[in-house]
Scaffold this motif. Structure first.
Motif, short mmCIF file in Angstrom:
data_model
loop_
_atom_site.label_atom_id
_atom_site.label_comp_id
_atom_site.label_asym_id
_atom_site.label_seq_id
_atom_site.Cartn_x
_atom_site.Cartn_y
_atom_site.Cartn_z
N THR A 1 17.18 6.96 20.05
CA THR A 1 18.51 7.64 19.95
C THR A 1 19.63 7.79 20.96
O THR A 1 20.57 7.62 20.46
N GLU A 50 21.16 4.60 21.59
CA GLU A 50 22.21 4.35 20.44
C GLU A 50 23.41 4.91 20.56
O GLU A 50 24.57 4.35 20.12
N ILE A 103 12.45 11.84 7.03
CA ILE A 103 11.86 10.88 5.96
C ILE A 103 13.00 9.65 5.79
O ILE A 103 12.67 8.62 5.59
N ASP A 104 14.04 10.03 5.57
CA ASP A 104 15.23 9.04 5.24
C ASP A 104 15.30 8.14 6.55
O ASP A 104 15.42 6.85 6.31
N GLN A 105 15.06 8.55 7.74
CA GLN A 105 15.36 7.60 8.98
C GLN A 105 14.15 6.70 8.89
O GLN A 105 14.37 5.42 9.13
N ALA A 146 14.25 4.15 6.47
CA ALA A 146 15.16 2.95 6.61
C ALA A 146 14.70 2.14 7.86
O ALA A 146 15.24 1.03 7.69
N GLN A 147 13.80 2.72 8.67
CA GLN A 147 13.49 1.75 9.46
C GLN A 147 12.13 0.91 9.25
O GLN A 147 11.70 -0.16 9.78
N TYR A 182 9.19 3.10 17.79
CA TYR A 182 8.84 1.99 18.47
C TYR A 182 9.85 0.68 18.37
O TYR A 182 10.39 0.09 19.07
N SER A 183 10.05 0.35 17.25
CA SER A 183 10.90 -0.80 16.70
C SER A 183 12.30 -0.23 17.24
O SER A 183 13.14 -1.22 17.54
N TYR A 232 14.83 12.43 17.34
CA TYR A 232 15.90 11.74 16.72
C TYR A 232 17.15 12.94 16.36
O TYR A 232 18.28 12.50 16.42
N PHE A 233 16.76 14.22 15.90
CA PHE A 233 17.86 14.73 15.44
C PHE A 233 18.20 15.98 16.41
O PHE A 233 19.24 16.79 16.08
N GLY A 271 11.67 -7.67 16.14
CA GLY A 271 10.70 -6.82 15.41
C GLY A 271 11.34 -5.43 15.05
O GLY A 271 10.47 -4.47 15.33
N PHE A 272 12.19 -5.31 14.25
CA PHE A 272 12.93 -4.37 14.02
C PHE A 272 13.99 -4.30 12.90
O PHE A 272 14.15 -5.51 12.42
N THR A 332 19.97 5.95 14.02
CA THR A 332 19.85 7.30 13.73
C THR A 332 20.86 8.23 12.86
O THR A 332 21.82 8.19 13.44
N VAL A 381 21.66 6.75 7.81
CA VAL A 381 20.98 6.20 6.46
C VAL A 381 20.95 6.92 5.32
O VAL A 381 21.11 8.03 5.19
N PRO A 382 20.44 6.06 4.20
CA PRO A 382 20.55 6.79 2.91
C PRO A 382 19.64 7.58 2.62
O PRO A 382 18.61 7.58 3.40
N ALA A 407 16.04 8.43 1.29
CA ALA A 407 14.75 7.73 1.29
C ALA A 407 14.42 7.16 -0.27
O ALA A 407 14.16 5.93 -0.41
N GLN A 422 14.46 -2.80 2.92
CA GLN A 422 15.21 -2.20 3.93
C GLN A 422 15.44 -3.42 5.21
O GLN A 422 16.35 -3.51 5.80
#
Lengths: 681, 262, 250
Positions: A87, A90, A160-162, A165-166, A207-208, A492-493, C128-129, C134, C137-138, C140, C190
């Protein structure tokens, strides 16, 4: 023999001299601007539900163009480390991430089985941020910081959203929506899971994200690299000294800020459910440089682990707590029967129903086998101490599925717990469909850690601690499925926002060069320490010291503690430490891959840290959560808190070699939740 | 063209080429065998089939060039991939795999066919060359008999009872390569009477079929067409096809050698 | 029980390495294989030798650190079991056990049984991602994932990245590893936007690292501690073909 002993003694002297000289050096360097030890929690004012939002607005920002001028070191690559490193990168910061494993993916977060809590209320069963907050504070036995926990509950929904999405393959319902399960300590279904490998999948998600940033060049990853010390310049954490575990090269790394995400210290007990490599070195080194270590005595003991099978045992394996939903815990009523079972003369099936003691069901009729972790653990210890344990070592109780198989059929049991039964058979060679399982509690998680404020910054400016490495959110006891939540919330947050405040304050110029005397001196100390360890050339391996320390910790500072035993431990540990520094044997040299040397360094720190744990346990004259003092219990044998005198965070300040550490207290104020005594009868 | 470079430069692309050229070669092998089997319907049938095939002119050449190309691609990819594989794993294990392991459902030791693809393939390539030299170029030095197959021609049209189409040989020295129909039947029966030629053919087609028994199922895998649901079917199909082709091909020299075909 | 161990010893990447024989005495059948090695190491140290270096961390079969070929089989040949979960009760007293590191050009030996698996890291870093920032995202539940797809993705995502598939393959091919990752991410909605790019990039990096090719021997599936199906290799073949046809320009 006599001559040998003498040389050993003289070695003690030299090593003690050396290390005391070192700490004197470090004092000189860091004392240039040493600030007095102070604990300011920096909790923002206002109603609890608005604190975080307001705080985020009030935090200073680093403009996007300036972010790339900052360098941040993240030590550790588990859930907290990987998610924060990714993060931060990013956001535009330059990140250096370090881990001792050969890949960030192997951090021990990967082993978490059960799940991750989030106040999504997807099940429409009345869950809310407030309820998750309340459950966590209550579960933590009112020893956590309210504001931090509330924030944790708030950001849990974003996690959970994050992760989804991954591409984390969470369990789904047929309609494609996320599935939930319920977990201990909660009356709602708020746990998200990916089979029995939730930790693995969440870590692979983080990790990804980390990999993506490594590929983009924003994160420089250093694997097989162990942090050995932290560097303070003018009182601020500005870098670390590390050892390349393949070549042995010691190197310095400087940054604007240092983030420790190095996990817990359960391996102080030698046997725990932690990975073999988990260690306290990073946080303990920070402590020795002036960071406060908070609540070190809070350790969580997990009730359903596979018992120790012999002195060769290198680690303990946890089996999901969910087993207690259908398994019945028992031991024989009669000590003599138990003895026969231990000798293999009797089988569990030979013990008739009336001779069995289903002690959890009889003692806690309403919760039965589903009492919280600490109660289940302590009761198992109690019956084994009475001599009614059932495995060869005497330390094990039955977890019996005979009734469940009769009631539900073997297939249903297989569906629910098949993988756990397989794992059990792999390790013990026993088929648990035919014979009852044997279980015993084991050290699992440590709630204590570096003291941090609301911004997750320790009392040393520029030093941040996240995940299990800090202390803030779980109080004296952690609820199931909350560790993953906290690691990711921090990474993350929370940290990516709060670190900006510190960076904006110091400005991009505040990054010392690697030739700064502070860096040189810390590297010298690290090298000196390694050379000292290598030069002892005694008789005992690091592992043997670790085992002995673990035994002391488990016996005297384990599930149940008392004053006498803790005082004994505080005497025994320094003696063991002294032997370590005079009789340690490390084959090989520094300039190569040397696993004995790696181990020795970690054990050396555990040998000091164990004492700190005992001191903390000794001063906390109450029972709360994972800390049970036998002097402080109700007439029914329940933990008795002392809110009047001990409603504080204990944070320890390092005072120097062979000096007692100093206790500082951060008082805990409960404005939202009313403190009550837990009752599970 | 990124598509072309992706195919040519990537391992997976090379596997696709291997699989696709394999499909083409497999098609040829099936058709070739069906052609061979016309011998069972008698001399005129196989001679007529051969003559019609040869009369296709440019089409025949396109097919031949196509086949040659596919064989070339197949071999090129095989050699490259094998070279990479050798490089990727230069050290062998000292420990010996214990084949008796009651816990293990699937075998860890790969099948013989899969381990020997490059060898069976190269031998087949050598055999194909011999085969062409033997029956197409009709080089007399390698056929093991005192006659030159170049002299075996038949009438293509019937001109009365003494000149039955595709049966009556042309007089010696009259026939001409490319103009007259070849007496394939006589060529085969003469050629396969030589025992070592027949045995060589049988061994070679045996190898070919071993090659195919793995190659066919691997082809499905390389093209991403194999899944657990169909895996058994594909493996059985590959194995059965291997045996069928072996039967079909080997039957001709064996029958001739044993005198079942006069 | 007593065992004879034949162990690969190699000081560093430049050392040619050799086998050395050790006796493992009084081994309890309840020990794990790595605990047996721990004990042998304690004896070696007592005899002033250098202990056998081997990777291990979680010792519960999930971190993927342990990596040794036992009697010719990666992780020792118990189905779905890593070396750390392999117990000595599967051996008999008097057995000779050969222990070697993973053998693959893309996994050079660091020391003894420890190999360098950073080639796997670089493959993952190549693609691989799923590229999400962060916070951006929408919800879940806004993205529905059919249960079957989620389950299949999970089957693939279980990979622990130990490298046993490479070690077992006669060609040291990393196809099962790459296939598991590509399949996991291409099976969930996704992962769709980057689907083609990912397959092409990961295969390209895999080739670059010097892994061999899949010749469908099935050895990888047989030794995989998570029993990941070779079906995923078929899926990768399909994914890659689809990717280069659809997006030849990546």
């Amino acid at each position: 023999m006599v001559a040998k002993k003498k040389t050993a003694k003289s070695k003690v002297k030299t090593s003690v001299n050396k290390s005391s000289r070192n700490s004197a050096d470090s004092m000189n360097v860091s004392s240039r601007a040493k600030k007095p030890f102070s604990l300011k929690p920096n909790i923002p004012p206002g109603p609890i539900s608005e604190k975080w939002e307001k705080h985020k607005f009030n935090l200073k920002l680093v403009t996007p163009a300036n972010k790339r001028k900052f360098e941040i070191i993240v030590v550790g690559s588990g859930l907290a480390g990987a998610s924060s490193a990714a993060t931060l990168a990013e956001l535009g910061y330059n990140v250096k991430c370090f881990c001792y494993q050969d890949s960030p993916r192997r951090a021990h977060s990967i082993a978490a089985q059960g799940g991750i809590n989030a106040a999504k209320n997807y099940q429409n069963d009345g869950d809310s941020v407030y309820r998750l907050f309340y459950d966590t504070v209550k579960g933590g036995d009112y020893r956590s910081r309210e504001a931090n926990v509330y924030r944790l509950a708030q950001v849990s929904v974003d996690i959970i959203d994050q992760c989804s999405a991954q591409g984390v393959p969470f369990a789904r319902e047929y309609g494609g929506l996320l599935a939930n399960r319920s977990f201990g300590g909660a009356q709602v279904s708020r746990t998200f899971y990916a089979r029995g490998q939730t930790g693995q999948q969440l870590l692979l998600g983080a990790y990804s994200a980390l990999n993506r940033q490594i590929g983009l060049g924003k994160v420089k990853m250093h694997c097989r690299t162990e942090m050995l010390d932290i560097v303070l310049v003018n009182g601020h954490a500005k870098g670390i000294v590390v050892r390349d575990m393949v070549t042995g090269k010691i190197s310095r790394h400087s940054a604007h800020a240092v983030v420790l995400a190095t996990g817990g210290y359960g391996n102080a007990f030698f046997l725990s459910t932690n990975a073999k490599g988990c260690n306290v070195t990073a946080t303990f080194r920070a402590y020795k440089r002036g960071a406060g270590f908070a609540n070190p005595c809070y350790t969580q003991i997990h009730p359903t682990c596979i018992p120790v099978s012999g002195s060769h045992q290198s680690k303990l394996t946890l089996m999901s707590e969910s087993l207690r939903n259908d398994g019945r815990v028992w031991v024989p009523k009669d000590k003599k029967v138990a003895e026969k079972i231990r000798r293999g003369e009797l089988k569990p099936s030979d013990v008739s129903e009336e001779n069995r003691d289903y002690y959890l069901e009889s003692k806690y009729p309403s919760f039965g086998n589903l009492v919280p972790r600490d109660l289940a653990s302590r009761n198992a210890k109690e019956v084994c101490d009475e001599g009614r344990g059932v495995v060869a070592s005497g330390l094990g109780v039955y977890l019996d599925f005979t009734d469940a198989i009769e009631r539900l059929g073997e297939n249903t049991v297989r569906e629910r717990y098949g993988n756990l039964f397989d794992m059990y058979e792999k390790i013990t060679g026993t088929n648990a469909y035919q014979n009852p399982m044997t279980i015993y509690p084991a050290v699992h998680y440590t709630m204590g850690g570096l003291w941090v404020d609301y911004n997750l910054m320790s009392n040393l400016p520029g030093l941040f601690a996240i995940g299990e490495a800090n202390f803030s959110d779980h109080g004296a006891n952690r609820l199931g499925a909350s560790a993953l939540m906290q690691g990711l919330a921090d990474g993350y947050f929370v940290l990516p926002y709060t670190i900006g405040q510190y960076l904006a304050e110091i400005g991009e110029g505040d990054r010392p060069s690697l030739d700064d005397p502070a860096f040189i001196s810390v590297q010298d100390e690290v090298e000196c320490r390694i050379n000292t360890m290598l030069s002892i050339k005694g008789e005992r391996t690091p592992t043997s010291f670790h085992r002995e320390l673990g035994q002391i910790m488990w016996d005297k500072c384990g599930m149940e503690r008392n004053k006498t035993q803790l005082q004994e431990a505080i005497k025994l540990i320094p003696r063991l430490r002294q032997e370590f520094w005079s009789n340690l044997k490390i084959p090989g040299e520094n300039a190569s891959l040397n696993q004995s040397l790696e181990r020795a360094g970690r054990v050396a720190d555990f040998l000091e840290f164990g004492e700190l744990m005992c001191r903390d346990a000794l001063q906390r004259e109450e029972s709360c959560g994972g800390h049970f003092r036998s002097e402080h219990q109700t007439t029914e044998g329940e933990a008795k808190r002392n809110d009047d005198d001990f409603s504080y965070v204990s944070a320890w300040e390092y005072m120097g070699e062979n000096k007692n550490p100093k206790l500082h207290k951060e008082p805990l104020k409960y404005e939202e939740v009313k403190m009550t005594q837990r009752n599970y009868k | 063209m990124p598509l072309v470079s992706n195919i040519l430069s990537s391992s997976l692309g090379q596997k696709y080429l291997m699989a696709l050229s394999g499909v083409g070669l497999f098609g040829f092998i099936v058709v070739h065998m069906l052609g061979n089997l016309t011998i069972l319907a008698g001399p005129s049938a196989i001679n007529e089939y051969a003559a019609k095939l040869h009369s296709m002119g440019p089409l025949l050449w396109i097919a031949r060039i196509g086949l040659l190309g596919m064989a070339g691609v197949h071999i090129w990819a095989a050699v490259r991939l094998t070279r990479d594989n050798r490089k990727a794993r230069s050290v062998q294990y000292e420990g010996v795999v214990d084949p008796v392991d009651r816990h293990r459902k699937s075998k860890i030791v790969s099948t013989y066919a899969s381990r020997t693809m490059i060898y069976s393939g190269l031998i087949i390539a050598a055999f194909a060359l011999f085969h062409i030299a033997h029956f197409t170029w009709k080089i007399p030095q390698i056929n093991g008999v005192e006659v030159d197959f170049e002299t075996f021609y038949v009438y293509e049209v019937s001109a009365g009872s003494d000149q039955v189409a595709y049966l009556t040989p042309l007089p010696d020295g009259v026939g001409k390569e490319g103009e007259n129909a070849v007496d394939v039947y006589k060529m085969l029966t003469t050629g396969f009477k030589v025992w070592w030629v027949s045995i060589f053919y049988v061994i070679a087609v045996g190898l070919l079929c071993i090659h195919l028994s793995h190659g066919l199922s691997a082809m499905f895998q390389s093209l991403g067409l194999k899944t657990k649901a169909y895996e058994k079917w594909i493996d059985h199909f590959a194995c059965a096809t291997g045996w069928l082709l072996f039967g079909g091909y080997a039957s001709v020299p064996v029958s001739i050698l044993l005198g079942i075909i006069p | 029980m007593n065992l004879t161990l034949k162990v690969w010893r190699q000081e560093n990447a430049d050392d040619p390495g050799h086998f050395e024989v050790y006796m493992a005495q009084d081994i309890s059948p309840d020990m794990s294989f790595l605990e047996m090695l721990d004990i042998v190491n304690e004896y070696i140290i007592a005899d002033d030798g250098e202990p056998i270096a081997f990777d291990s961390d979680c010792r519960e079969g999930i971190c993927g650190a342990c990596s040794m070929v036992i009697n010719g089989v990666p992780h020792g040949g118990q189905q779905g079991t890593t070396a750390c979960q392999l117990h000595m009760r599967h051996f008999c007293s008097g057995d000779t056990v050969t222990i070697e590191p993973w053998r693959a050009t893309a996994f050079p030996v660091h020391r003894d049984l420890i190999v360098d698996r950073t080639s796997f890291e670089r493959i993952q870093q190549a693609g691989g991602f799923i590229s999400v920032r962060t916070g951006s995202v929408p919800d879940a539940n806004a993205t529905l994932v059919p249960k079957g797809d989620a389950d299949l993705a999970m089957d693939a995502a279980q990979c622990i990245g130990c490298g046993a598939c490479v070690a077992a393959c006669k060609n040291a091919s990393a196809m099962l590893f790459v296939a598991a990752k590509v399949s996991h991410l291409s099976l969930v909605p996704q992962g769709q936007p980057e689907r083609e790019r990912r397959a092409i990039a990961m295969v390209k990096q895999m080739d670059k690292e010097g892994f061999g090719n899949c010749t469908v021997t099935g050895a990888c599936e047989a030794v995989c501690p998570k029993e990941i199906s070779i079906d995923f290799i078929g899926r990768l073949n399909r994914e890659y073909g689809r990717a280069i046809l659809k997006k030849g320009n990546a």
